[in-house]
Design an enzyme around this catalytic site. Structure first.
Site, short mmCIF file in Angstrom:
data_model
loop_
_atom_site.label_atom_id
_atom_site.label_comp_id
_atom_site.label_asym_id
_atom_site.label_seq_id
_atom_site.Cartn_x
_atom_site.Cartn_y
_atom_site.Cartn_z
CB CYS A 120 -32.70 24.79 19.16
SG CYS A 120 -33.89 23.45 18.94
CB CYS A 122 -34.01 21.60 14.98
SG CYS A 122 -34.35 23.36 15.15
CB CYS A 130 -35.21 20.28 19.14
SG CYS A 130 -36.25 21.13 17.93
CE LYS A 203 -40.17 26.08 19.04
NZ LYS A 203 -38.74 25.95 18.79
NE ARG A 213 -40.34 23.37 12.02
CZ ARG A 213 -41.31 22.68 12.59
NH1 ARG A 213 -41.97 21.78 11.87
NH2 ARG A 213 -41.60 22.85 13.86
NE ARG A 225 -39.05 21.46 15.11
CZ ARG A 225 -38.07 20.96 14.34
NH1 ARG A 225 -37.66 19.71 14.52
NH2 ARG A 225 -37.53 21.69 13.41
CD GLU A 241 -43.61 23.05 28.93
OE1 GLU A 241 -42.58 23.53 29.44
OE2 GLU A 241 -43.61 21.98 28.28
CE LYS A 256 -40.82 29.71 17.68
NZ LYS A 256 -39.55 29.08 17.62
CB SER A 282 -40.96 32.14 9.86
OG SER A 282 -41.47 30.86 10.20
CE1 TYR A 321 -37.05 35.55 11.44
CE2 TYR A 321 -39.35 35.30 12.09
CZ TYR A 321 -38.07 34.81 12.03
OH TYR A 321 -37.77 33.59 12.59
C1 PBG Z 1 -35.66 26.09 16.79
C2 PBG Z 1 -36.56 27.22 16.47
C3 PBG Z 1 -37.65 27.26 15.60
C4 PBG Z 1 -38.07 28.58 15.55
C5 PBG Z 1 -37.26 29.30 16.43
N1 PBG Z 1 -36.35 28.43 17.00
C6 PBG Z 1 -38.26 26.25 14.72
C7 PBG Z 1 -38.96 25.07 15.22
O1 PBG Z 1 -39.15 24.85 16.41
O2 PBG Z 1 -39.31 24.29 14.35
C8 PBG Z 1 -39.19 29.11 14.72
C9 PBG Z 1 -39.11 30.54 14.40
C10 PBG Z 1 -40.02 31.02 13.35
O3 PBG Z 1 -40.85 30.30 12.78
O4 PBG Z 1 -39.87 32.21 13.05
N2 PBG Z 1 -36.24 25.03 17.43
#
Ligand code: PBG
Length: 332
Positions: A120, A122, A130, A203, A213, A225, A241, A256, A282, A321
């Site tokens: 990615c 970003c 991204c 996603k 972030r 996004r 998708e 995700k 996260s 994590y």
């Molecule tokens: C990159 C990406 C993101 C996450 C994984 N790859 C962030 C986003 O799309 O803003 C999020 C992972 C997480 O929150 O643990 N695009």
């Protein structure tokens, strides 16, 4: 006196019998541990919103990877925080980029440990989107959107540079249309036809990415996004998708976030045969950590219950994590 015809409690009486009839079992082999790598020396900085998760510089990374490998976790997912950012995220595809350097080191230390590269831009763009953006300013407010096809080229370069550095699996998370096909062709043309693509197929544009972030310094500087990540309200669209990713050559699919999307995991599992990954993101991590720190929940029990739920919903693999903690807890 009449008795119950069925006594479900017969199979719950002891730990032994509960274990025998258990339908879903977590296995350390299913876990992927994310790692954040950054520049500098001697860096091991805890991320404010993610207690227990750190930024590592290349010289402090070894100890972390040693621990992951010794716990028997088979894979890591790398995220990079670069020294410089620009409009096209060029440090994301630099041959000496932070993710590329970390990949080379890890493969040198542990040839058997799988390195999954998040593909990615970003983390590497100054605007935090991204891909490449078109912007215009109205009354001092910046508006803009990601340009799909021009971004595909940059993302393909990123994936190829990650594979060249030794990444075992390419995991594109950018949600551009056609990204699997573009990256597959790029990998094949450069001699990486054997490298699988773990596609972030489904996603969602989720508020659960908030702490990430902060960790990756990747919050969009304008807009959001929602023009490329999915609307949390949609399930049928998830099938579309995943369908296009399968047609474009994805080797694994991902849903995700995980916790608020267990129905999506189940639906994708039922409709597709590819290995399915759930990303325990996260915000899901931080909520548990915060409540546990307050003494409001039992962290170990809650985490294992959540991860079991993701597997029961149909996930084969879980990015979390909590991978190190869960590996330790599963060992007893
Ligand atoms: C990159 C990406 C993101 C996450 C994984 N790859 C962030 C986003 O799309 O803003 C999020 C992972 C997480 O929150 O643990 N695009």
């Amino acid at each position: 006196m009449s008795f119950p015809i069925t006594r479900h409690r017969r199979l719950r009486g002891t730990a032994g019998i509960r274990g025998m009839v258990r339908e879903t079992v977590l296995n350390v082999l299913d876990f992927i541990q994310p790692i954040f790598v950054t520049y500098g020396t001697g860096v091991k900085n805890e991320i404010g919103s993610m207690p227990g998760v750190y930024h590592f510089s290349l010289d402090t990374l070894k100890a972390e990877v040693d621990e992951i490998a010794s716990l028997g976790i088979p894979a890591v997912l790398l995220f990079g925080i670069p020294e410089t950012k620009d409009a096209i995220g060029s440090s994301g595809f630099a041959e000496d980029g932070i993710v590329q350097e970390a990949t080379r080191l890890i493969k040198q230390w542990y040839p058997e440990l799988l390195v999954v590269a998040d593909t990615c831009l970003c983390e590497f763009t100054d605007h935090g989107h991204c891909g490449m953006v078109h912007t215009h300013t109205v009354d001092g407010v910046v508006h803009g959107d990601v340009i799909n096809d021009a971004s595909l080229e940059l993302l393909t370069r990123t994936a190829v540079s990650q594979a060249r550095a030794g990444a075992d699996i390419i995991a594109p998370s950018n949600m551009m249309d056609g990204f699997v096909q573009a990256i597959r062709s790029g990998l094949d043309e450069n001699g990486f036809e054997h490298v699988p693509i773990m596609s972030y197929s489904v996603k969602y544009a989720s508020a659960f990415y908030g702490p990430f972030r902060e960790a990756a310094d990747s919050a969009p500087q304008f807009g959001n996004r929602k023009t490329y990540q999915m609307d949390p309200a949609n399930l049928r669209e998830a099938i579309r998708e995943a369908d296009s990713d399968v047609l474009e050559g994805a080797d694994m699919l991902m849903v995700k976030p995980a916790l608020a999307y267990l129905d999506v995991i189940r639906t994708i599992r039922d409709q597709f045969d590819l290995p399915l990954v759930a990303y325990n993101v996260s915000g899901e991590y931080s909520m548990v950590k915060a409540a546990a720190q307050q003494g409001w929940i039992d962290e170990q029990a809650v985490v294992l219950e959540m991860l079991t739920g993701m597997k029961r919903a149909g996930a084969d693999i879980i990015i979390t994590y909590f991978a190190k903690d869960a590996a330790r807890w599963l060992r007893g």
